[in-house]
Design a protein around this motif. Structure first.
Motif, mmCIF file in Angstrom:
data_model
loop_
_atom_site.group_PDB
_atom_site.id
_atom_site.type_symbol
_atom_site.label_atom_id
_atom_site.label_comp_id
_atom_site.label_asym_id
_atom_site.label_seq_id
_atom_site.Cartn_x
_atom_site.Cartn_y
_atom_site.Cartn_z
ATOM 1 N N LEU A 19 32.735 24.248 -17.522
ATOM 2 C CA LEU A 19 32.137 24.288 -16.315
ATOM 3 C C LEU A 19 32.870 23.585 -15.137
ATOM 4 O O LEU A 19 33.351 22.704 -15.290
ATOM 5 N N PRO A 20 32.342 24.179 -13.816
ATOM 6 C CA PRO A 20 32.805 23.439 -12.611
ATOM 7 C C PRO A 20 32.201 21.773 -12.806
ATOM 8 O O PRO A 20 31.146 21.596 -13.457
ATOM 9 N N PRO A 21 33.261 20.867 -12.421
ATOM 10 C CA PRO A 21 32.687 19.451 -12.491
ATOM 11 C C PRO A 21 31.071 19.160 -12.136
ATOM 12 O O PRO A 21 30.690 18.557 -12.666
ATOM 13 N N TYR B 269 28.541 21.139 -12.061
ATOM 14 C CA TYR B 269 27.560 21.186 -13.032
ATOM 15 C C TYR B 269 27.642 20.645 -14.439
ATOM 16 O O TYR B 269 26.727 20.201 -14.991
ATOM 17 N N ARG B 270 28.956 20.332 -14.640
ATOM 18 C CA ARG B 270 29.285 19.599 -15.679
ATOM 19 C C ARG B 270 28.969 18.410 -15.981
ATOM 20 O O ARG B 270 28.070 17.900 -16.939
ATOM 21 N N SER B 271 28.852 17.494 -14.840
ATOM 22 C CA SER B 271 28.350 16.126 -14.842
ATOM 23 C C SER B 271 26.847 16.204 -14.817
ATOM 24 O O SER B 271 26.268 15.592 -15.624
ATOM 25 N N ALA B 272 26.069 16.987 -14.064
ATOM 26 C CA ALA B 272 24.590 17.187 -14.250
ATOM 27 C C ALA B 272 24.056 17.587 -15.603
ATOM 28 O O ALA B 272 23.194 16.779 -16.167
ATOM 29 N N ILE B 273 24.749 18.390 -16.140
ATOM 30 C CA ILE B 273 24.449 19.027 -17.861
ATOM 31 C C ILE B 273 24.707 17.686 -18.704
ATOM 32 O O ILE B 273 23.929 17.315 -19.501
ATOM 33 N N ILE B 274 25.856 16.971 -18.614
ATOM 34 C CA ILE B 274 26.001 15.962 -19.323
ATOM 35 C C ILE B 274 24.973 15.021 -19.211
ATOM 36 O O ILE B 274 24.427 14.411 -20.210
ATOM 37 N N LEU B 275 24.773 14.549 -18.030
ATOM 38 C CA LEU B 275 23.831 13.301 -17.733
ATOM 39 C C LEU B 275 22.491 13.549 -18.297
ATOM 40 O O LEU B 275 21.618 12.960 -18.830
ATOM 41 N N THR C 227 18.897 21.946 -9.055
ATOM 42 C CA THR C 227 19.609 22.983 -8.929
ATOM 43 C C THR C 227 20.862 23.159 -9.696
ATOM 44 O O THR C 227 21.298 24.135 -10.179
ATOM 45 N N ARG C 228 21.556 21.863 -9.669
ATOM 46 C CA ARG C 228 23.004 22.022 -10.485
ATOM 47 C C ARG C 228 22.714 21.987 -11.877
ATOM 48 O O ARG C 228 23.349 22.700 -12.763
ATOM 49 N N ILE C 229 21.557 21.459 -12.231
ATOM 50 C CA ILE C 229 21.272 21.388 -13.792
ATOM 51 C C ILE C 229 20.766 22.899 -14.123
ATOM 52 O O ILE C 229 21.387 23.480 -15.117
ATOM 53 N N HIS C 230 20.125 23.582 -13.337
ATOM 54 C CA HIS C 230 19.636 24.891 -13.555
ATOM 55 C C HIS C 230 21.024 25.885 -13.474
ATOM 56 O O HIS C 230 20.989 26.742 -14.590
ATOM 57 N N ARG C 231 21.752 25.639 -12.452
ATOM 58 C CA ARG C 231 22.880 26.870 -12.377
ATOM 59 C C ARG C 231 23.754 26.527 -13.292
ATOM 60 O O ARG C 231 24.681 27.166 -14.000
ATOM 61 N N GLY C 232 23.863 25.080 -13.670
ATOM 62 C CA GLY C 232 24.968 24.658 -14.994
ATOM 63 C C GLY C 232 24.440 25.379 -16.257
ATOM 64 O O GLY C 232 25.404 25.872 -17.209
ATOM 65 N N ARG C 233 23.214 25.202 -16.564
ATOM 66 C CA ARG C 233 22.583 25.883 -17.617
ATOM 67 C C ARG C 233 22.721 27.252 -17.696
ATOM 68 O O ARG C 233 23.193 28.016 -18.857
ATOM 69 N N GLU C 234 22.646 27.986 -16.656
ATOM 70 C CA GLU C 234 22.695 29.444 -16.802
ATOM 71 C C GLU C 234 24.183 29.817 -16.914
ATOM 72 O O GLU C 234 24.513 30.947 -17.542
ATOM 73 N N ALA C 235 25.081 29.105 -16.124
ATOM 74 C CA ALA C 235 26.548 29.347 -16.412
ATOM 75 C C ALA C 235 26.963 29.157 -17.941
ATOM 76 O O ALA C 235 27.931 29.838 -18.370
ATOM 77 N N ARG D 184 25.099 29.227 -20.461
ATOM 78 C CA ARG D 184 24.045 30.215 -21.088
ATOM 79 C C ARG D 184 25.099 31.629 -21.053
ATOM 80 O O ARG D 184 25.591 32.249 -22.072
ATOM 81 N N LYS D 185 25.717 31.834 -19.877
ATOM 82 C CA LYS D 185 26.499 32.974 -19.822
ATOM 83 C C LYS D 185 27.978 32.897 -20.616
ATOM 84 O O LYS D 185 28.171 33.780 -21.390
ATOM 85 N N ARG D 186 28.394 31.831 -20.388
ATOM 86 C CA ARG D 186 29.565 31.392 -21.353
ATOM 87 C C ARG D 186 29.436 31.484 -22.782
ATOM 88 O O ARG D 186 30.253 32.065 -23.254
ATOM 89 N N LEU D 187 28.404 31.151 -23.322
ATOM 90 C CA LEU D 187 27.979 31.039 -24.677
ATOM 91 C C LEU D 187 27.881 32.637 -25.193
ATOM 92 O O LEU D 187 28.259 32.992 -26.237
ATOM 93 N N ARG D 188 27.195 33.264 -24.240
ATOM 94 C CA ARG D 188 26.903 34.684 -24.722
ATOM 95 C C ARG D 188 28.214 35.393 -24.616
ATOM 96 O O ARG D 188 28.183 36.401 -25.603
ATOM 97 N N ASP D 189 28.848 35.412 -23.627
ATOM 98 C CA ASP D 189 30.327 36.079 -23.555
ATOM 99 C C ASP D 189 31.387 35.728 -24.494
ATOM 100 O O ASP D 189 32.296 36.465 -24.662
ATOM 101 N N SER D 190 31.124 34.507 -25.144
ATOM 102 C CA SER D 190 32.511 34.033 -25.943
ATOM 103 C C SER D 190 32.067 34.242 -27.509
ATOM 104 O O SER D 190 31.390 34.728 -27.877
#
Length: 187
Positions: A137-139, A141-147, A171-179, A181-187
């Motif tokens: 994830l972009p930093p 979003y990554r920092s918000a998700i991790i924290l 917003t960053r948590i939401h967008r990070g979660r969505e990104a 979710r998409k990464r996990l679904r696509d991999s």
């Protein structure tokens, strides 16, 4: 805990350098965990954790004693980790050809995801997979998700650590979660 920490900080500000080692002892594992989860590399996480404590010590005069020390310290560590991520460039890409081979790329070197009989191993692999996807994830979003999800901090604490309004954190948590979710679904 906060009263103990405040007492220690007052001692450090009075010139008791030894008291700072007590703060390091209290927070070293958490600071390392934040750095490791953001960087995914133990050596770099140790460097960031050490640098965070060094900066905290040298800037302790700027710390507001009425605020939570851990939030201030995590902000320093998070910013250092983000700076390190921004400076890093990937050494190779999975699509690159493996040297000395014909038509063999790094994707072919990745182990299969076949389920193993031991539940614990499967759980560990799942956690590692999710951690790896978080690392992509972009930093911001990554920092918000991790924290939020790994350090279990409140939106207010994350807001203070990242020095952002709560609405931006949400917003960053939401967008990070969505990104994610998409990464996990696509991999």
């Amino acid at each position: 805990m906060d009263a103990v920490v405040k007492k220690i900080i007052i001692e450090v500000k009075k010139g008791d350098q030894q008291a700072f080692s007590e703060l390091v002892e209290i927070y070293k594992d958490k600071v390392y965990q934040v750095a490791y989860r953001m960087l995914g590399n133990a050596h770099e996480a140790q460097d960031v954790a050490q640098e965070a404590f060094l900066r905290a010590y040298t800037n302790l005069e700027t710390y507001d004693i009425n605020r939570k020390f851990s939030t201030w310290l995590f902000r320093i560590a998070t910013n250092l980790a983000i700076d390190r991520i921004r400076k890093k460039k990937p050494d190779f890409h999975l699509e690159d050809q493996v040297a000395g081979t014909e038509d063999l790329n790094y994707y072919s070197q990745i182990a299969t995801d076949e389920a193993l009989p031991e539940d614990q191993v499967v759980k560990f692999e799942m956690q590692e997979w999710v951690q790896n996807e978080i690392m992509m994830l972009p930093p911001k979003y990554r920092s918000a998700i991790i924290l939020k999800y790994m350090e279990d901090l409140s939106l207010k604490e994350i807001s203070e650590i990242l020095n952002l309004p709560v609405a931006t954190v949400k917003t960053r948590i939401h967008r990070g979660r969505e990104a994610l979710r998409k990464r996990l679904r696509d991999s």
